[in-house]
Scaffold this motif. Structure first.
Motif, PDB file in Angstrom:
ATOM      1  N   THR A 274       0.834  -1.204   0.000  1.00  0.00           N
ATOM      2  CA  THR A 274       0.000   0.000   0.000  1.00  0.00           C
ATOM      3  C   THR A 274       0.865   1.250   0.000  1.00  0.00           C
ATOM      4  N   ALA A 275       1.911   1.261   0.830  1.00  0.00           N
ATOM      5  CA  ALA A 275       2.801   2.422   0.890  1.00  0.00           C
ATOM      6  C   ALA A 275       3.505   2.658  -0.438  1.00  0.00           C
ATOM      7  N   ALA A 276       3.980   1.578  -1.055  1.00  0.00           N
ATOM      8  CA  ALA A 276       4.667   1.715  -2.344  1.00  0.00           C
ATOM      9  C   ALA A 276       3.711   2.238  -3.415  1.00  0.00           C
ATOM     10  N   ALA A 277       2.478   1.710  -3.438  1.00  0.00           N
ATOM     11  CA  ALA A 277       1.498   2.148  -4.433  1.00  0.00           C
ATOM     12  C   ALA A 277       1.088   3.598  -4.199  1.00  0.00           C
ATOM     13  N   LEU A 278       0.828   3.950  -2.940  1.00  0.00           N
ATOM     14  CA  LEU A 278       0.485   5.336  -2.620  1.00  0.00           C
ATOM     15  C   LEU A 278       1.632   6.276  -2.956  1.00  0.00           C
ATOM     16  N   GLY A 279       2.864   5.779  -2.801  1.00  0.00           N
ATOM     17  CA  GLY A 279       4.036   6.606  -3.064  1.00  0.00           C
ATOM     18  C   GLY A 279       4.336   6.813  -4.530  1.00  0.00           C
ATOM     19  N   GLY A 280       3.550   6.203  -5.418  1.00  0.00           N
ATOM     20  CA  GLY A 280       3.721   6.453  -6.844  1.00  0.00           C
ATOM     21  C   GLY A 280       4.304   5.323  -7.652  1.00  0.00           C
ATOM     22  N   CYS A 281       4.526   4.153  -7.034  1.00  0.00           N
ATOM     23  CA  CYS A 281       5.036   3.010  -7.794  1.00  0.00           C
ATOM     24  C   CYS A 281       3.951   2.477  -8.727  1.00  0.00           C
ATOM     25  N   ALA A 282       4.290   2.341 -10.005  1.00  0.00           N
ATOM     26  CA  ALA A 282       3.381   1.700 -10.945  1.00  0.00           C
ATOM     27  C   ALA A 282       3.482   0.199 -10.740  1.00  0.00           C
ATOM     28  N   LEU A 283       2.356  -0.455 -10.446  1.00  0.00           N
ATOM     29  CA  LEU A 283       2.396  -1.874 -10.106  1.00  0.00           C
ATOM     30  C   LEU A 283       2.823  -2.755 -11.266  1.00  0.00           C
ATOM     31  N   LYS A 284       2.846  -2.202 -12.477  1.00  0.00           N
ATOM     32  CA  LYS A 284       3.349  -2.981 -13.611  1.00  0.00           C
ATOM     33  C   LYS A 284       4.829  -2.720 -13.856  1.00  0.00           C
ATOM     34  N   GLY A 285       5.445  -1.869 -13.020  1.00  0.00           N
ATOM     35  CA  GLY A 285       6.888  -1.683 -13.073  1.00  0.00           C
ATOM     36  C   GLY A 285       7.348  -0.441 -13.802  1.00  0.00           C
ATOM     37  N   GLY A 286       8.636  -0.109 -13.587  1.00  0.00           N
ATOM     38  CA  GLY A 286       9.275   0.966 -14.326  1.00  0.00           C
ATOM     39  C   GLY A 286       9.122   2.352 -13.753  1.00  0.00           C
ATOM     40  N   LYS A 287       8.371   2.513 -12.683  1.00  0.00           N
ATOM     41  CA  LYS A 287       8.131   3.846 -12.145  1.00  0.00           C
ATOM     42  C   LYS A 287       7.993   3.785 -10.635  1.00  0.00           C
ATOM     43  N   GLY A 288       8.566   4.778  -9.955  1.00  0.00           N
ATOM     44  CA  GLY A 288       8.454   4.855  -8.501  1.00  0.00           C
ATOM     45  C   GLY A 288       9.702   5.464  -7.900  1.00  0.00           C
ATOM     46  N   GLY A 289       9.657   5.727  -6.612  1.00  0.00           N
ATOM     47  CA  GLY A 289      10.802   6.315  -5.934  1.00  0.00           C
ATOM     48  C   GLY A 289      10.677   6.163  -4.429  1.00  0.00           C
TER      49      GLY A 289
END
Length: 345
Positions: A274-289
């Motif tokens: 949940t934290a990773a998704a809320l933080g902007g990670c695209a669940l299909k990969g390639g994006k996040g921080g």
């Protein structure tokens, strides 16, 4: 899928000019996702601060920080694996195994804290490698492989501990320092999270390894054609998860005073995702921080503590957490412009 990024080169705006002191450029560098999280965090703090005078006290903020540390560690490495195009649903169970192993090895070695920690980290590395090898060479979908791991590692923790808390570490100076110590006014646990998050952030942003991780998640075919050894990277990423999950398990032992097979570790995987998704990670990969993930961890921690302070049924915390995960994914889908399932293009 393109592997390009919307982030302009460091030190420049979208037109290639220097950012300088331009407020708009500074805000753009922070990112809309992070600004939204900061705004939500301010609202939560203001709301619960108005409802309870002690909510914004230094002592309660330290409680929030300590409680969020273990989730934060798992969310940081969950961010890495999601960026790489994978997922690990077993991180909570991994932390539970490491917690039990750290306490049992501590007791077996004659109250030797270093032996307990070494055994836990070694176990975490082996579990992470096992996950990676099953996914890569067994050709098992990461979600299925780690879902199996969620059940299996939970069972292992219960088997070796007979389903009970193991050992007692609060008479050991090292464990007490980890669980209750302070450095420059901040809990040691928080410093461990800060150092881990900073190291992972630097790895992702400023090294070839990090760029390759983003490339694999963005377009694995292009990454393979570019000569990146995807299998090696995936195994290494899951080994990293196992290592950090072991550290989280050690901190869980230090915080609770004993090895916990399930209590304290159950549900951590959902919080991390949940934290990773809320933080902007695209669940299909390639994006996040990492920055966005830490803001999301802080938001979840403040919300959970506020609900507890107000005496709201803890079941509502699960409802709120699930709702936030759905909201985060819906926002991602809307931003990506993908066609909704079952609806015309």
């Amino acid at each position: 899928m393109s592997t390009t990024t919307d982030t302009p080169p460091a030190g420049t705006g979208s037109t290639g000019t220097r950012k300088g002191g331009n407020p708009a450029a500074v805000l753009a560098s922070v990112g809309g996702q992070n600004l939204s999280l900061i705004g939500a965090l301010v609202v939560v703090l203001a709301l619960f601060g108005a409802l309870n005078d002690n909510y914004l006290s230094i002592s309660n903020l330290q409680v929030i920080a300590e409680a969020a540390t273990i989730t934060g560690l798992l969310a940081v490495v969950q961010t890495v694996v999601i960026i790489c195009g994978g997922l690990d649903i077993s991180v909570g169970s991994q932390a539970g195994v490491a917690s039990v192993v750290s306490a049992m090895a501590f007791t077996s070695a004659g109250s030797n804290a270093l032996a307990g920690m070494a055994a836990a980290v070694g176990t975490g590395v082996l579990i992470g490698l096992l996950n990676g090898l099953v996914i890569v060479y067994g050709r098992v979908n990461p979600t299925i492989a780690t879902l199996a791991g969620l059940a299996a590692y939970k069972g292992v923790a219960q088997l070796i501990s007979n389903g009970r808390a193991q050992g007692y570490v609060l008479n050991d100076d090292v464990f007490v320092f980890l669980g209750r110590g302070r450095i420059a006014g901040l809990p040691v646990m928080v410093w461990i999270l800060i150092v881990t998050a900073l190291a992972v952030h630097l790895l992702l942003k400023y090294t070839d390894i990090g760029r390759n991780v983003y490339a694999i998640g963005g377009n694995d075919t292009a990454a393979r054609l570019a000569g990146i050894d995807i299998n090696k990277y995936l195994v290494a990423v899951y080994a990293l998860i196992g290592t950090v999950a072991a550290v989280a398990g050690i901190l869980l032992t230090a915080r609770t005073g004993s090895g916990q097979p399930t209590s304290g570790s159950e549900g951590l995987e959902l919080k991390a995702i949940t934290a990773a998704a809320l933080g902007g990670c695209a669940l299909k990969g390639g994006k996040g921080g990492i920055g966005g993930t830490l803001l999301a961890v802080a938001l979840l921690g403040c919300l959970e503590n506020g609900l507890t302070v107000e005496g709201i049924n803890s079941f509502w915390q699960n409802v709120a957490q699930g709702a936030l995960l759905v909201i985060a994914v819906v926002i991602q889908q809307r931003r990506s412009g993908e066609r909704a399932i079952g609806l015309p293009a």
